[in-house]
Write a protein that holds these residues in place. Structure first.
Motif, short mmCIF file in Angstrom:
data_model
loop_
_atom_site.label_atom_id
_atom_site.label_comp_id
_atom_site.label_asym_id
_atom_site.label_seq_id
_atom_site.Cartn_x
_atom_site.Cartn_y
_atom_site.Cartn_z
N PHE A 52 0.80 -1.22 0.00
CA PHE A 52 0.00 0.00 0.00
C PHE A 52 0.83 1.28 0.00
CE2 PHE A 52 -2.71 -3.25 1.90
CZ PHE A 52 -3.88 -3.10 1.15
N THR A 53 2.05 1.21 0.54
CA THR A 53 2.83 2.44 0.67
C THR A 53 4.33 2.16 0.67
OG1 THR A 53 3.34 4.32 2.13
CG2 THR A 53 2.60 2.29 3.18
N ASN A 54 5.09 3.11 0.10
CA ASN A 54 6.55 3.01 0.11
C ASN A 54 7.15 3.39 1.45
OD1 ASN A 54 7.17 2.19 -2.62
ND2 ASN A 54 6.48 4.21 -3.28
N LEU A 55 6.32 3.83 2.38
CA LEU A 55 6.81 4.15 3.72
C LEU A 55 7.40 2.91 4.40
CD1 LEU A 55 4.03 6.56 5.02
CD2 LEU A 55 6.41 7.15 4.51
N TRP A 56 6.88 1.73 4.06
CA TRP A 56 7.44 0.51 4.65
C TRP A 56 8.91 0.37 4.28
CZ3 TRP A 56 9.84 -3.58 2.22
CH2 TRP A 56 10.17 -4.66 3.03
N ARG A 57 9.19 0.55 2.98
CA ARG A 57 10.56 0.40 2.51
C ARG A 57 11.46 1.49 3.09
NH1 ARG A 57 12.18 1.26 -3.43
NH2 ARG A 57 10.00 1.89 -3.52
N LEU A 58 10.94 2.72 3.14
CA LEU A 58 11.71 3.83 3.71
C LEU A 58 12.11 3.52 5.15
CD1 LEU A 58 10.86 7.61 3.36
CD2 LEU A 58 11.41 6.65 5.58
N TYR A 59 11.15 3.02 5.92
CA TYR A 59 11.43 2.72 7.33
C TYR A 59 12.45 1.60 7.47
CZ TYR A 59 10.80 0.64 11.93
OH TYR A 59 11.03 0.10 13.17
N ARG A 60 12.29 0.54 6.69
CA ARG A 60 13.20 -0.59 6.82
C ARG A 60 14.62 -0.20 6.39
NH1 ARG A 60 11.11 -4.21 10.15
NH2 ARG A 60 12.88 -5.50 9.50
N ILE A 61 14.76 0.59 5.36
CA ILE A 61 16.08 1.03 4.93
C ILE A 61 16.73 1.91 5.98
CG2 ILE A 61 17.26 2.55 3.27
CD1 ILE A 61 15.51 1.37 1.09
N SER A 62 15.93 2.78 6.61
CA SER A 62 16.49 3.70 7.61
C SER A 62 17.05 2.96 8.82
CB SER A 62 15.42 4.69 8.07
OG SER A 62 14.41 4.05 8.85
N ARG A 63 16.67 1.71 9.02
CA ARG A 63 17.17 0.94 10.17
C ARG A 63 18.58 0.38 9.95
NH1 ARG A 63 12.84 -3.06 12.73
NH2 ARG A 63 14.57 -3.11 14.21
N GLY A 64 19.03 0.36 8.70
CA GLY A 64 20.43 0.02 8.44
C GLY A 64 20.74 -1.44 8.20
N HIS A 65 19.72 -2.27 7.93
CA HIS A 65 20.03 -3.67 7.58
C HIS A 65 19.04 -4.21 6.55
CE1 HIS A 65 16.86 -4.24 10.57
NE2 HIS A 65 17.65 -3.73 11.49
N PHE A 66 18.78 -3.38 5.55
CA PHE A 66 17.77 -3.75 4.56
C PHE A 66 18.19 -4.96 3.74
CE2 PHE A 66 15.32 -2.86 0.54
CZ PHE A 66 14.07 -3.07 1.08
#
Length: 522
Positions: A52-66
């Motif tokens: 539904f949203t690219n916010l999921w990917r943004l959040y997971r990448i920001s955590r540093g272990h995508f």
């Protein structure tokens, strides 16, 4: 009539306000449901929120272990994982040659735009952030020959000077007196070297990180912060125009590379005025000489601003990825039983000695086990942590499972995931094993050539096709020379062999914790 906020909310009190809020929520849910049900990607599995949203990917990448997150998702869902409303992460090595081709018909997505810069109210793109294939080709054409194997080989004397400085600093600081054999952060010194060598091959002068032994101007720290910003903001490209490229008010964004820009402009002016003869030998051309040469050959399309752009790309993009590979070769080579010992034995068997150091690229490249170690280091921890994205061209694409994906869908290939595909790399894909790149006992020459070709075709360490990293050969020549030279000159061991280092997945993987002890070899 009174149109104050108080009067408006007063009119919406009670049932009216509840009805308005309820209708708004319902409209949002209807929109999301229709978007989900009508999407041609709905058949592909993935995290619910990501659909539904690219916010999921943004959040997971920001955590540093995508890269690790994706590896887990592919194990759970298979070769295709939906990571956004219009994005699929794909673990199909057989599609790499189709997507990353030299025609450039698979265009880069907006993910790359954030690494451009706002200058005088206009967005200025570089070789990395330019997503228009024709404009990219036009910018690359005047200088591409200078990054070819032959072009890079002419700069080897400048590289040798910096390797000597690296060795001098290591010996002076860590191999003599009270500090001899004490742990230190070798990873930092590798980074100081790669930044200084870029300064040397670009301007014939190191920036100064080796001589000072620290990030004296803050540029290395700024580079890390910038890469962190680029890594997450690209998931929703328009956010960069709100935060950083906003011509009215810059909210926040990556730290500027003012120091690097200033160094580039100063060296260009000094070269024009002949004020750098103390450091620059005209008989040994550097990249600045070559860029000026490109301007003279293409006066209608190359100006001073273009030269500064090329200089800055050299400085910003040329150091980190090289440091990553050198660190990985040393760390995994020392941590994996038998690897470093075999490397040193084969270097000695090839007749490489301390007296020849810094070792030449020609002699080091000819040592099969060193080549295997470097290629395995690139496979095991590729120089790019995040997925390389491309738009599906007109006509769509057919997956190996016979499903068809329509044009303008984003296909993402993560090098870390691809390099652990067991169909290509075998059941031991999770192990660090340089021998996989060597000819096995009983394996025919033709079978080995076919297998090596398959492994190479699944390698995205430097990207591929028309957008392959322009600095690939410059990076590799350093990796071979530095790893071999350090192995011949020094006894190196990890300070704590049981301790794992930390890898932070930004645009490039950031390794922390390469603590080592070093002694001159008797």
């Amino acid at each position: 009539m009174n149109y104050s906020a108080e009067s408006v909310f007063a009119a919406l009190e009670g049932d009216t306000l509840q009805l308005w809020l309820g209708g708004s929520v319902l409209a949002i849910w209807v929109y999301l449901a229709v978007s989900y049900l009508s999407s041609p990607l709905r058949r592909y599995p993935g995290p619910i929120i990501a659909k539904f949203t690219n916010l999921w990917r943004l959040y997971r990448i920001s955590r540093g272990h995508f890269h690790l997150d994706l590896a887990v998702l592919h194990k759970k869902y298979g070769p295709v994982v939906r990571i956004g409303p219009n994005a699929l992460d794909v673990d199909y090595p057989e599609l790499i040659k189709t997507v990353f081709n030299i025609k450039g018909d698979w265009k880069k997505t907006g993910y790359y735009l954030a690494s451009s810069a706002l200058v005088d109210g206009h967005v200025v793109y570089n070789l990395f952030s330019q997503i228009d294939p024709d404009k990219h080709a036009a910018e690359k054409k005047p200088i591409s020959k200078y990054y070819s194997p032959n072009g890079v080989a002419s700069l080897e004397p400048l590289i040798d000077k910096t390797i000597r400085q690296l060795c001098d600093e290591l010996e002076k600081r860590f191999t003599t007196g009270a500090v001899a054999g004490k742990p230190f952060n070798l990873g930092n010194w590798i980074l100081y070297y790669t930044w200084d060598v870029v300064g040397m091959v670009t301007f014939s002068e190191p920036i100064g990180y080796l001589s000072t032994g620290r990030d004296f101007d803050g540029t290395l720290g700024d580079a890390e912060k910038a890469l962190d910003y680029f890594s997450w903001v690209g998931c929703i490209p328009w956010l960069d125009y709100v935060f950083d490229k906003n011509p009215i008010y810059r909210v926040f964004g990556p730290p500027g590379f003012g120091t690097i820009a200033g160094i580039s402009v100063k060296h260009l002016i000094d070269r024009y005025q002949g004020a750098d003869t103390a450091t620059h030998d005209a008989a040994q051309p550097d990249y600045l000489d070559r860029f000026i040469e490109a301007k003279q050959a293409n006066p209608e399309s190359v100006n001073e601003n273009q030269i500064v752009s090329w200089l800055m790309i050299n400085m910003i993009a040329g150091a980190d990825t090289t440091a990553i590979t050198i660190r990985s070769a040393i760390y995994y080579g020392l941590k994996t039983p038998g690897v470093w010992t075999r490397l040193r034995s084969e270097l000695a068997a090839a007749g490489l000695t301390k007296e020849q150091c810094p070792l030449s690229f020609k002699t080091t490249r000819a040592v099969p086990y060193l080549d295997a170690l470097v290629r395995e280091a690139l496979r095991y921890l590729p120089g790019v942590s995040l997925s390389l994205e491309r738009f599906v061209p007109p006509g769509g694409v057919r997956f190996p499972d016979h499903s068809t994906v329509p044009e303008n869908t984003i296909l993402a290939f993560n090098p870390y995931v691809i390099c652990r595909n067991k169909k290509v790399w075998g059941d031991d894909a999770e192990e660090f094993r340089p021998e996989r790149w060597l000819q096995a006992d009983g394996e025919s020459d033709s079978a080995y050539a076919d297998r090596l070709r398959e492994l190479s075709n699944a390698d995205l360490s430097f990207g591929g096709g028309s957008r392959i990293c322009i600095g690939k050969h410059m990076g590799l020549i350093q990796v071979y020379k530095v790893v071999a030279t350090l192995a011949v000159l020094y006894d190196i061991e990890l300070a704590d062999p049981k301790k794992e280092w930390k890898v932070i997945a930004s645009w490039f993987p950031r390794q922390e914790g390469l603590e080592a002890k070093i002694r001159k070899r008797a």
